[in-house]
Design a protein around this motif. Structure first.
Motif, PDB file in Angstrom:
ATOM      1  N   ALA A   8      41.510 -94.074 -31.309  1.00 48.34           N
ATOM      2  CA  ALA A   8      40.950 -93.704 -32.618  1.00 48.34           C
ATOM      3  C   ALA A   8      41.431 -92.307 -33.028  1.00 48.34           C
ATOM      4  CB  ALA A   8      39.426 -93.738 -32.537  1.00 48.34           C
ATOM      5  N   PRO A   9      41.755 -92.128 -34.319  1.00 49.41           N
ATOM      6  CA  PRO A   9      42.284 -90.838 -34.778  1.00 49.41           C
ATOM      7  C   PRO A   9      41.368 -89.656 -34.446  1.00 49.41           C
ATOM      8  CG  PRO A   9      42.405 -92.466 -36.537  1.00 49.41           C
ATOM      9  CD  PRO A   9      41.700 -93.129 -35.395  1.00 49.41           C
ATOM     10  N   GLY A  10      40.056 -89.852 -34.526  1.00 48.29           N
ATOM     11  CA  GLY A  10      39.120 -88.747 -34.269  1.00 48.29           C
ATOM     12  C   GLY A  10      39.185 -88.288 -32.819  1.00 48.29           C
ATOM     13  N   PHE A  11      39.336 -89.235 -31.900  1.00 49.95           N
ATOM     14  CA  PHE A  11      39.395 -88.878 -30.486  1.00 49.95           C
ATOM     15  C   PHE A  11      40.705 -88.151 -30.181  1.00 49.95           C
ATOM     16  CE2 PHE A  11      40.031 -89.877 -25.916  1.00 49.95           C
ATOM     17  CZ  PHE A  11      38.905 -89.232 -25.421  1.00 49.95           C
ATOM     18  N   ILE A  12      41.794 -88.600 -30.810  1.00 51.72           N
ATOM     19  CA  ILE A  12      43.095 -87.949 -30.603  1.00 51.72           C
ATOM     20  C   ILE A  12      43.010 -86.498 -31.116  1.00 51.72           C
ATOM     21  CG2 ILE A  12      45.588 -88.070 -31.170  1.00 51.72           C
ATOM     22  CD1 ILE A  12      44.571 -90.537 -29.610  1.00 51.72           C
ATOM     23  N   LYS A  13      42.336 -86.338 -32.263  1.00 53.30           N
ATOM     24  CA  LYS A  13      42.183 -84.994 -32.823  1.00 53.30           C
ATOM     25  C   LYS A  13      41.333 -84.123 -31.881  1.00 53.30           C
ATOM     26  CE  LYS A  13      41.665 -84.320 -37.504  1.00 53.30           C
ATOM     27  NZ  LYS A  13      40.918 -84.266 -38.772  1.00 53.30           N
ATOM     28  N   LEU A  14      40.255 -84.696 -31.376  1.00 54.23           N
ATOM     29  CA  LEU A  14      39.383 -83.952 -30.457  1.00 54.23           C
ATOM     30  C   LEU A  14      40.168 -83.473 -29.233  1.00 54.23           C
ATOM     31  CD1 LEU A  14      35.839 -84.705 -29.295  1.00 54.23           C
ATOM     32  CD2 LEU A  14      37.604 -84.696 -27.570  1.00 54.23           C
ATOM     33  N   LEU A  15      40.997 -84.358 -28.676  1.00 53.15           N
ATOM     34  CA  LEU A  15      41.759 -83.967 -27.481  1.00 53.15           C
ATOM     35  C   LEU A  15      42.700 -82.813 -27.810  1.00 53.15           C
ATOM     36  CD1 LEU A  15      42.750 -87.377 -25.820  1.00 53.15           C
ATOM     37  CD2 LEU A  15      40.860 -85.859 -25.226  1.00 53.15           C
ATOM     38  N   SER A  16      43.357 -82.886 -28.987  1.00 46.49           N
ATOM     39  CA  SER A  16      44.314 -81.800 -29.250  1.00 46.49           C
ATOM     40  C   SER A  16      43.592 -80.486 -29.484  1.00 46.49           C
ATOM     41  CB  SER A  16      45.298 -82.138 -30.376  1.00 46.49           C
ATOM     42  OG  SER A  16      44.720 -82.943 -31.309  1.00 46.49           O
ATOM     43  N   ILE A  17      42.415 -80.539 -30.092  1.00 51.73           N
ATOM     44  CA  ILE A  17      41.691 -79.277 -30.303  1.00 51.73           C
ATOM     45  C   ILE A  17      41.151 -78.741 -28.972  1.00 51.73           C
ATOM     46  CG2 ILE A  17      39.595 -78.309 -31.366  1.00 51.73           C
ATOM     47  CD1 ILE A  17      40.457 -79.918 -33.865  1.00 51.73           C
ATOM     48  N   ALA A  18      40.617 -79.641 -28.152  1.00 49.57           N
ATOM     49  CA  ALA A  18      40.085 -79.198 -26.849  1.00 49.57           C
ATOM     50  C   ALA A  18      41.208 -78.603 -25.999  1.00 49.57           C
ATOM     51  CB  ALA A  18      39.445 -80.370 -26.123  1.00 49.57           C
ATOM     52  N   GLU A  19      42.398 -79.195 -26.091  1.00 45.13           N
ATOM     53  CA  GLU A  19      43.504 -78.732 -25.241  1.00 45.13           C
ATOM     54  C   GLU A  19      44.258 -77.559 -25.855  1.00 45.13           C
ATOM     55  OE1 GLU A  19      45.461 -82.438 -24.620  1.00 45.13           O
ATOM     56  OE2 GLU A  19      44.238 -82.909 -22.870  1.00 45.13           O
ATOM     57  N   SER A  20      43.951 -77.236 -27.106  1.00 39.92           N
ATOM     58  CA  SER A  20      44.675 -76.144 -27.771  1.00 39.92           C
ATOM     59  C   SER A  20      44.182 -74.770 -27.315  1.00 39.92           C
ATOM     60  CB  SER A  20      44.472 -76.249 -29.282  1.00 39.92           C
ATOM     61  OG  SER A  20      43.127 -75.892 -29.584  1.00 39.92           O
ATOM     62  N   GLY A  21      43.084 -74.745 -26.551  1.00 40.87           N
ATOM     63  CA  GLY A  21      42.538 -73.459 -26.124  1.00 40.87           C
ATOM     64  C   GLY A  21      41.432 -72.974 -27.036  1.00 40.87           C
ATOM     65  N   ARG A  22      41.136 -73.730 -28.051  1.00 41.56           N
ATOM     66  CA  ARG A  22      40.114 -73.313 -29.032  1.00 41.56           C
ATOM     67  C   ARG A  22      38.751 -73.041 -28.375  1.00 41.56           C
ATOM     68  NH1 ARG A  22      38.953 -74.525 -34.727  1.00 41.56           N
ATOM     69  NH2 ARG A  22      37.096 -73.266 -35.016  1.00 41.56           N
ATOM     70  N   ILE A  23      38.392 -73.826 -27.354  1.00 37.29           N
ATOM     71  CA  ILE A  23      37.117 -73.547 -26.658  1.00 37.29           C
ATOM     72  C   ILE A  23      37.380 -72.917 -25.280  1.00 37.29           C
ATOM     73  CG2 ILE A  23      35.743 -75.297 -27.883  1.00 37.29           C
ATOM     74  CD1 ILE A  23      36.025 -77.042 -25.272  1.00 37.29           C
ATOM     75  N   GLY A  24      38.577 -72.393 -25.099  1.00 38.66           N
ATOM     76  CA  GLY A  24      38.915 -71.726 -23.833  1.00 38.66           C
ATOM     77  C   GLY A  24      39.160 -72.738 -22.724  1.00 38.66           C
ATOM     78  N   ASN A  25      38.947 -72.283 -21.488  1.00 40.93           N
ATOM     79  CA  ASN A  25      39.138 -73.197 -20.354  1.00 40.93           C
ATOM     80  C   ASN A  25      37.942 -74.139 -20.251  1.00 40.93           C
ATOM     81  OD1 ASN A  25      41.466 -71.828 -19.761  1.00 40.93           O
ATOM     82  ND2 ASN A  25      40.427 -70.431 -18.320  1.00 40.93           N
ATOM     83  N   ILE A  26      38.242 -75.394 -20.025  1.00 42.32           N
ATOM     84  CA  ILE A  26      37.158 -76.388 -19.979  1.00 42.32           C
ATOM     85  C   ILE A  26      36.580 -76.453 -18.567  1.00 42.32           C
ATOM     86  CG2 ILE A  26      36.635 -78.855 -20.243  1.00 42.32           C
ATOM     87  CD1 ILE A  26      38.908 -78.866 -22.381  1.00 42.32           C
ATOM     88  N   TYR A  27      35.243 -76.259 -18.481  1.00 44.68           N
ATOM     89  CA  TYR A  27      34.577 -76.277 -17.179  1.00 44.68           C
ATOM     90  C   TYR A  27      33.675 -77.493 -16.980  1.00 44.68           C
ATOM     91  CZ  TYR A  27      36.156 -71.845 -15.352  1.00 44.68           C
ATOM     92  OH  TYR A  27      36.936 -70.852 -14.821  1.00 44.68           O
ATOM     93  N   ASP A  28      33.315 -78.143 -18.083  1.00 47.03           N
ATOM     94  CA  ASP A  28      32.359 -79.243 -17.929  1.00 47.03           C
ATOM     95  C   ASP A  28      32.554 -80.276 -19.039  1.00 47.03           C
ATOM     96  OD1 ASP A  28      30.267 -80.734 -16.981  1.00 47.03           O
ATOM     97  OD2 ASP A  28      28.671 -79.372 -17.627  1.00 47.03           O
TER      98      ASP A  28
END
Ligand code: CTP
Length: 447
Positions: free
Chosen positions: A253-273
């Motif tokens: 789904a386009p929304g999930f693909i968008k979410l992954l790119s934003i999460a991986e772009s560093g926007r929320i920093g390093n992902i811990y959980d």
């Protein structure tokens, strides 16, 4: 000085496009052409565009009619562009008649007769042919899938198989497709590809047979219940040079693909959980598939969703995985929590068919978090939240109908273009999913 503006995807550039641009240019002194991005095409329901944006822009440029080429990437942009570029006339082909009259208050709207018998859709069909798709299984998900097929070009549902005669006939009648119920081999011979939506423990046999017949397979999750089986199926698919894909609708789904790119772009920093939940109350009945104590229960039924963001964001190299479940009378799990520990992160996947919980996805990082509210798996919007609330942002994306058209569009694309890499839900992702489910079944059967 009269400025004319027009828009399109201009995929597989053809005579109709050429004629339209020529006539549009003749209406004024300057022609601006807007070419749509792939994301915007997906957003507006065009799922099978073949040429890249750069190629489509190039083909428009090569005509020599466009004085300026711009990119169209969002809804409402036409009004912005008319004002920004001071357009006097906006041009559409006659397939748009009436639909764009709302722009009359900004400039003159002109509809030009379309060139007959040519379109990108026709050319796409000619390139890849129409794939004859057979549906295996006639349950609720197969019904939904059937309704979604009409949104994807290049595919024709040519038959439905269910060994239960009455179900196959009923489905066939309802959707006007040929029912098959006796001879699976005979059914396979009529198809180029199949979609498998049968109980989990029957997947392996159906898929295996279809692959050996050199038929492409799209299979509902979970593809199979052990790593060995999933690896074997991918091996058979490879040997027979056919596509094998696991259908987890959210993954495409386009929304999930968008979410992954934003999460991986560093926007929320390093992902811990990463915490994801999917619960769906199903009244207890030991005779139904969902409460089958050997292969049913909440985890085999729903974990593909809850584990999806975990594997996509944290990968498949976890250090440890443990489970806690509550069981029904017959020992099928009604609620399960799976806890993953990675080198530098933790994750939780919750599933329930006898316990209800909030169905949200929460991704926590060093600079902020992403929250997708329930039901997160039908992802239409998500919030990026930071310490400074002024930096918070909401993103949205389409999720029309049952959302199954995207996985089907990717399946068709993979069949037509063997070089296309399925990064949205890869072979490795399917194998990971089977490892998690196999571990769960070991845990469940020990109890
Ligand atoms: N167009 C045209 N004659 C055709 C095809 C397209 O005049 N035979 C026009 C469309 O009306 C539009 C522009 O060309 O104004 C760009 O159309 P686009 O949607 O890119 O082309 P189609 O061939 O219609 O694409 P598809 O089949 O993907 O809808």
């Amino acid at each position: 000085m009269k400025t004319v503006i027009t828009y399109g995807s201009f995929d597989l550039f053809h005579e109709g496009h050429h004629n339209l641009l020529k006539r549009a240019k003749a209406l004024g002194d300057k022609l601006i052409v807007g070419v749509t991005t792939e994301q915007f095409d997906i957003y507006r329901g065009k799922l099978n565009v073949v040429d890249s944006l750069m190629r489509r822009v190039d083909r428009v440029r090569q005509t020599g009619f466009a004085d300026e080429i711009i990119i169209e990437d969002h809804e409402g942009q036409k009004i912005e562009d008319i004002q920004k570029y001071k357009a006097d006339i906006i041009v559409f082909g006659s397939d748009w008649v009436e639909k764009c009259n709302y722009l009359n208050k900004y400039c003159e709207v002109v509809y030009l007769e379309r060139t007959k018998n040519v379109s990108s859709t026709i050319l796409r069909h000619e390139r890849s042919g129409i794939i004859r798709l057979g549906i295996v299984g006639t349950g609720r998900i197969a019904e939904r899938f059937m309704q979604e097929t009409k949104f994807v070009s290049g595919v024709d549902v040519a038959g439905v198989f269910n060994p239960r005669t009455e179900s196959a006939k009923k489905f066939g009648k309802k959707y006007e497709v040929q029912p098959y119920f006796e001879d699976f081999d005979g059914f396979l011979k009529q198809m180029d590809a199949i979609y498998v939506a049968t109980p989990h423990d029957t997947h392996y046999e159906y898929i295996c047979k279809a692959l050996l017949f050199k038929k492409h397979v799209l299979c509902e999750k979970p593809m199979a219940l052990s790593k060995r089986d999933v690896e074997a199926l991918f091996h058979i698919a490879f040997e027979n040079k056919v596509v094998l894909m696991e259908a987890i609708k959210t993954a495409y789904a386009p929304g999930f693909i968008k979410l992954l790119s934003i999460a991986e772009s560093g926007r929320i920093g390093n992902i811990y959980d990463v915490e994801a939940a999917f619960t769906k109350l199903i009244p207890y009945d030991p005779d139904i598939r969902e409460y089958n104590p050997t292969v049913g229960g909440s985890f085999t039924e729903l974990a593909s969703y809850s584990v999806l963001p975990i594997v996509k964001l944290l990968g498949n190299n976890y250090q440890s995985l443990d489970f806690e479940s509550f069981l029904a009378e017959n020992c099928a799990d009604i609620y399960t929590k799976a806890r993953f520990k990675y080198d530098n992160a933790i994750a939780t996947a919750k599933t329930g068919i006898g316990v209800k919980s909030e169905g949200q996805l929460l991704i926590s990082g060093t600079k902020g978090y992403i929250l997708v509210k329930s039901p997160w798996w039908l992802l239409k919007s998500f919030d990026v939240c930071c310490e400074n609330i002024h930096e918070n942002e909401t993103f949205s994306a389409p999720f029309p109908g049952f959302g199954l058209r995207y996985e089907l569009a990717d399946f068709i694309r993979n069949i037509s273009d063997p070089t296309h890499r399925n990064f949205k839900f890869s072979k490795e992702d399917s194998i990971f999913m089977s490892v998690v489910i196999e571990n769960f079944l070991k845990y469940a059967h020990r109890r």
